[in-house]
Scaffold this motif. Structure first.
Motif, PDB file in Angstrom:
ATOM      1  N   LEU A   9      -8.702  -4.876  -0.895  1.00  0.00           N
ATOM      2  CA  LEU A   9      -8.103  -4.805  -2.238  1.00  0.00           C
ATOM      3  C   LEU A   9      -6.973  -3.785  -2.254  1.00  0.00           C
ATOM      4  N   PHE A  10      -7.205  -2.664  -1.554  1.00  0.00           N
ATOM      5  CA  PHE A  10      -6.176  -1.615  -1.498  1.00  0.00           C
ATOM      6  C   PHE A  10      -4.998  -2.076  -0.639  1.00  0.00           C
ATOM      7  N   MET A  11      -5.312  -2.655   0.518  1.00  0.00           N
ATOM      8  CA  MET A  11      -4.268  -3.082   1.445  1.00  0.00           C
ATOM      9  C   MET A  11      -3.364  -4.142   0.797  1.00  0.00           C
ATOM     10  N   GLY A  12      -3.983  -5.012   0.006  1.00  0.00           N
ATOM     11  CA  GLY A  12      -3.216  -6.066  -0.658  1.00  0.00           C
ATOM     12  C   GLY A  12      -2.514  -5.581  -1.912  1.00  0.00           C
ATOM     13  N   GLY A  13      -2.668  -4.317  -2.226  1.00  0.00           N
ATOM     14  CA  GLY A  13      -2.017  -3.749  -3.399  1.00  0.00           C
ATOM     15  C   GLY A  13      -2.670  -4.152  -4.711  1.00  0.00           C
ATOM     16  N   ILE A  14      -3.855  -4.757  -4.642  1.00  0.00           N
ATOM     17  CA  ILE A  14      -4.549  -5.188  -5.871  1.00  0.00           C
ATOM     18  C   ILE A  14      -5.135  -3.966  -6.593  1.00  0.00           C
ATOM     19  N   VAL A  15      -5.620  -3.007  -5.825  1.00  0.00           N
ATOM     20  CA  VAL A  15      -6.024  -1.744  -6.457  1.00  0.00           C
ATOM     21  C   VAL A  15      -5.206  -0.616  -5.828  1.00  0.00           C
ATOM     22  N   SER A  16      -4.935   0.413  -6.609  1.00  0.00           N
ATOM     23  CA  SER A  16      -4.263   1.591  -6.052  1.00  0.00           C
ATOM     24  C   SER A  16      -5.231   2.761  -6.125  1.00  0.00           C
ATOM     25  N   LEU A  17      -4.941   3.786  -5.336  1.00  0.00           N
ATOM     26  CA  LEU A  17      -5.893   4.899  -5.239  1.00  0.00           C
ATOM     27  C   LEU A  17      -5.705   5.879  -6.402  1.00  0.00           C
ATOM     28  N   VAL A  75     -23.636  -6.443   7.712  1.00  0.00           N
ATOM     29  CA  VAL A  75     -23.376  -6.951   6.352  1.00  0.00           C
ATOM     30  C   VAL A  75     -23.234  -5.773   5.376  1.00  0.00           C
ATOM     31  N   GLY A  76     -23.859  -4.654   5.760  1.00  0.00           N
ATOM     32  CA  GLY A  76     -23.809  -3.449   4.916  1.00  0.00           C
ATOM     33  C   GLY A  76     -22.402  -2.934   4.692  1.00  0.00           C
ATOM     34  N   ILE A  77     -21.459  -3.336   5.552  1.00  0.00           N
ATOM     35  CA  ILE A  77     -20.088  -2.832   5.375  1.00  0.00           C
ATOM     36  C   ILE A  77     -19.288  -3.700   4.402  1.00  0.00           C
ATOM     37  N   ALA A  78     -19.916  -4.757   3.866  1.00  0.00           N
ATOM     38  CA  ALA A  78     -19.185  -5.695   2.994  1.00  0.00           C
ATOM     39  C   ALA A  78     -18.472  -5.008   1.817  1.00  0.00           C
ATOM     40  N   PRO A  79     -19.137  -4.131   1.063  1.00  0.00           N
ATOM     41  CA  PRO A  79     -18.430  -3.513  -0.072  1.00  0.00           C
ATOM     42  C   PRO A  79     -17.244  -2.675   0.370  1.00  0.00           C
ATOM     43  N   VAL A  80     -17.389  -2.025   1.524  1.00  0.00           N
ATOM     44  CA  VAL A  80     -16.313  -1.182   2.044  1.00  0.00           C
ATOM     45  C   VAL A  80     -15.118  -2.065   2.424  1.00  0.00           C
ATOM     46  N   LEU A  81     -15.447  -3.167   3.075  1.00  0.00           N
ATOM     47  CA  LEU A  81     -14.414  -4.104   3.511  1.00  0.00           C
ATOM     48  C   LEU A  81     -13.639  -4.644   2.308  1.00  0.00           C
ATOM     49  N   PHE A 109       0.817  -1.223   0.000  1.00  0.00           N
ATOM     50  CA  PHE A 109       0.000   0.000   0.000  1.00  0.00           C
ATOM     51  C   PHE A 109       0.851   1.273   0.000  1.00  0.00           C
ATOM     52  N   ALA A 110       2.210   1.137   0.069  1.00  0.00           N
ATOM     53  CA  ALA A 110       3.072   2.327   0.113  1.00  0.00           C
ATOM     54  C   ALA A 110       2.874   3.162  -1.152  1.00  0.00           C
ATOM     55  N   GLN A 111       2.905   4.489  -0.957  1.00  0.00           N
ATOM     56  CA  GLN A 111       2.679   5.406  -2.077  1.00  0.00           C
ATOM     57  C   GLN A 111       3.932   5.444  -2.959  1.00  0.00           C
TER      58      GLN A 111
END
Lengths: 260, 306
Positions: free
Chosen positions: A215-223, A204-210, A60-62
């Motif tokens: 995904l970001f933490m694992g580096g799969i998506v970047s901001l 369960v409503g927090i599922a999409p946020v989670l 997740f490092a920039q």
């Protein structure tokens, strides 16, 4: 739509919530944890540690920064993303009390007998959960910004937060997540007759946020902008869909004849 | 003020309310009587525009139920089966909340809240959380809530259920005061004494309308007419003498009282009293037997279920 009636319903719900001590503890306690614990547990140890090695940087490092700054910026962004959990979690607690609680205590029937439309009732009760959740989110975020900036100013020489990502999270994602959570909670309220069950299902409503967070933490998506816009569109569609579902659920006829 | 034309409601094929047709005039206290599951609450919910009829029509204050739902809800007040108050809020805040939803202007709102709370003896507790109120006080507060916007029509579902006798009397007196103000009151009750005392007319239903009229009309038309004669001492001779009279359909002895079932009390009572006296009885009083509506009701409901 008569705004004065809508606001009165919301005001009453907010006053009721203030008198439920467990809801109130959650409303104050969780934002405090987010504002203080998260930066102190994640950013403070990095800021006060040795410079990390280039080849040991977390995903997740920039990119494009000195190693320590890259890690701290990534952690700050993660902390900001975590602020989507607040508007997801708080409304489910409040709505569980104001919808399921009122249903169990048979407080809905006299309310339904008033000359308010179904939509006014829905929006009023939704606002009663939305406003405190967003207020707690903003207040908590202000605390986070202050702590992060105090911790990181010596490292950067400028204020790290608020940044563009935090603006998107706070002003776009948080309200959408909050709307999604409120709508989901209303839908849940029509299916269960127990406040605790409603709160558990509401989470369960927090599922999409989670999902986005990991995904970001694992580096799969970047901001990047594309990612932010895509996630925003997903949230907006989900919120709109769930709001339509809650609107279909929250009708006098349904509440009195079908809500269990 | 209220008009039902074949009002019907079905739930998944089950008919809860079956073609009710009757009218309730302005300023009338009208009682809806029926056993559990007779569709009383469903009828009230339809008339308050909480649920829609599946057949027929109904009008409240000239507005059609279902089509003019907001208008109907503006002119009616509802006391549901459960008080459903917000326990964590004060009595005053509960009423203020509802008055605002009914769009009552501030000054009128304050006047009404004070007036009705004083009428039901709750003004001194206005700032206390409702959760600290007894069941009776909550019920009275819920009645005030239904009245806070001064509705033309008031629907009361079991208003004195679970109330202590003195609280029930306060509520009944309050209802009679509302009648003086020409408000129409639609009362669902299991308490037949209450219906007899308060209602100008009653309808007995069991999904369908069984009978309608004033309590005395129903008693005369459908109920057994019973005369209660209290004697100094009841003897076998007196009972046999009364039983032999041609107007008498039956005699029952309850303590020192003779409960005599007759067809035409006005013609029969003088003859019965004469026979009692002739056979050595000393009459303490003669009265129409109470619970006449109750007996009429039970008979009609039993017949409808048979």
């Amino acid at each position: 739509m008569r705004p004065d009636r809508v606001w009165e319903i919301a005001r009453k719900d907010m006053a009721s919530v203030r008198r439920h001590k467990y809801v109130l503890y959650g409303l104050i306690g969780i934002p405090l944890i987010f504002a203080i614990f998260i930066p102190m547990a994640s950013i403070y140890p990095v800021v006060t540690s040795e410079e990390p090695l280039d080849n040991k940087l977390p995903p997740f490092a920039q990119p494009g920064m000195a190693p320590k700054q890259a890690v701290v910026t990534g952690l700050a962004n993660m902390a900001v993303l975590m602020f989507m959990f607040l508007p997801a979690a708080i409304p489910s607690t409040i709505a569980s009390y104001t919808f399921v609680g009122e249903k169990v205590n048979r407080q809905l029937e006299p309310l339904l007998a008033t000359p308010t439309t179904d939509l006014e009732l829905l929006i009023g009760k939704g606002l009663g959960a939305f406003v405190p959740a967003m207020a707690a989110t903003f207040a908590s975020f202000a605390g986070l910004v202050a702590i992060v900036d105090v911790l990181t100013f010596p490292l950067f020489g400028y204020l790290l937060l608020p940044n563009l990502i935090s603006a998107v999270v706070l002003l776009v994602y948080a309200p959408l997540v909050c709307l999604l959570s409120v709508s989901w909670s209303i839908f849940i309220s029509s299916k269960v007759s127990d406040v605790r069950a409603a709160m558990q299902l509401g989470i369960v409503g927090i599922a999409p946020v989670l999902l986005f967070y990991f995904l970001f933490m694992g580096g799969i998506v970047s901001l990047e902008w594309m990612t932010l816009v895509a996630f925003g569109l997903v949230l907006a569609s989900a919120s709109a869909g769930l709001f339509a579902l809650s609107k279909a659920t929250f009708q006098r006829e349904e509440i009195l004849t079908k809500w269990r | 003020m209220i008009k039902l034309q074949g009002l019907t409601r079905k739930f998944n094929g089950l008919v809860a309310v079956d073609g009710l047709t009757f009218e309730v005039g302005e300023g009338e206290i009208f009682g809806l009587l029926g056993p559990n599951g007779a569709g009383k609450t469903t009828t009230v919910r339809m008339l308050c525009c909480l649920i829609k009829p599946t057949g027929g029509k109904a009008f409240v204050g000239g507005y059609e139920v279902g089509k003019d739902a907001l208008r109907v809800r503006e002119i009616v007040g509802l006391l549901p089966e459960a008080p459903g108050l917000y326990g964590e809020l004060s009595a005053y805040r509960n009423l203020e909340f509802y008055a605002k939803l009914y769009g009552v202007p501030k000054r009128r709102r304050e006047e009404n809240i004070e007036r009705f709370l004083k009428m039901l003896g709750l003004w001194g507790r206005r700032d206390d959380p409702v959760a600290t109120f007894s069941r009776g006080m909550q019920q009275k507060l819920a009645i005030v809530r239904a009245m806070v916007h001064e509705p033309k029509v008031l629907f009361l579902d079991e208003p004195t259920a679970a109330l202590a006798p003195e609280s029930a009397k306060t509520v009944r007196d309050f209802i009679l005061e509302l009648k003086q103000e020409r408000r129409t009151i639609f009362l669902c009750t299991h308490n037949l004494h209450e219906a007899e005392r308060l209602c100008d007319r009653v309808a007995i239903t069991n999904s369908k309308l069984i009978a309608i009229g004033s309590p005395s009309e129903l008693e005369q038309k459908f109920g057994p007419s019973r005369t209660e004669i209290r004697l100094e001492r009841v003897s076998r001779k007196i009972v046999d003498a009364v039983r032999r009279l041609k107007h008498v359909k039956g005699v029952e002895v309850v303590g020192d009282k003779l409960m005599v079932e007759v067809e035409d009390p006005e013609a029969a009572n003088p003859v019965i009293v004469e026979a009692v006296v002739k056979h050595g009885g000393r009459v303490r009083y003669v009265a129409r037997a109470v619970h006449a509506l109750e007996e009429t009701y039970l008979r009609l409901v039993r017949e409808s279920e048979a």
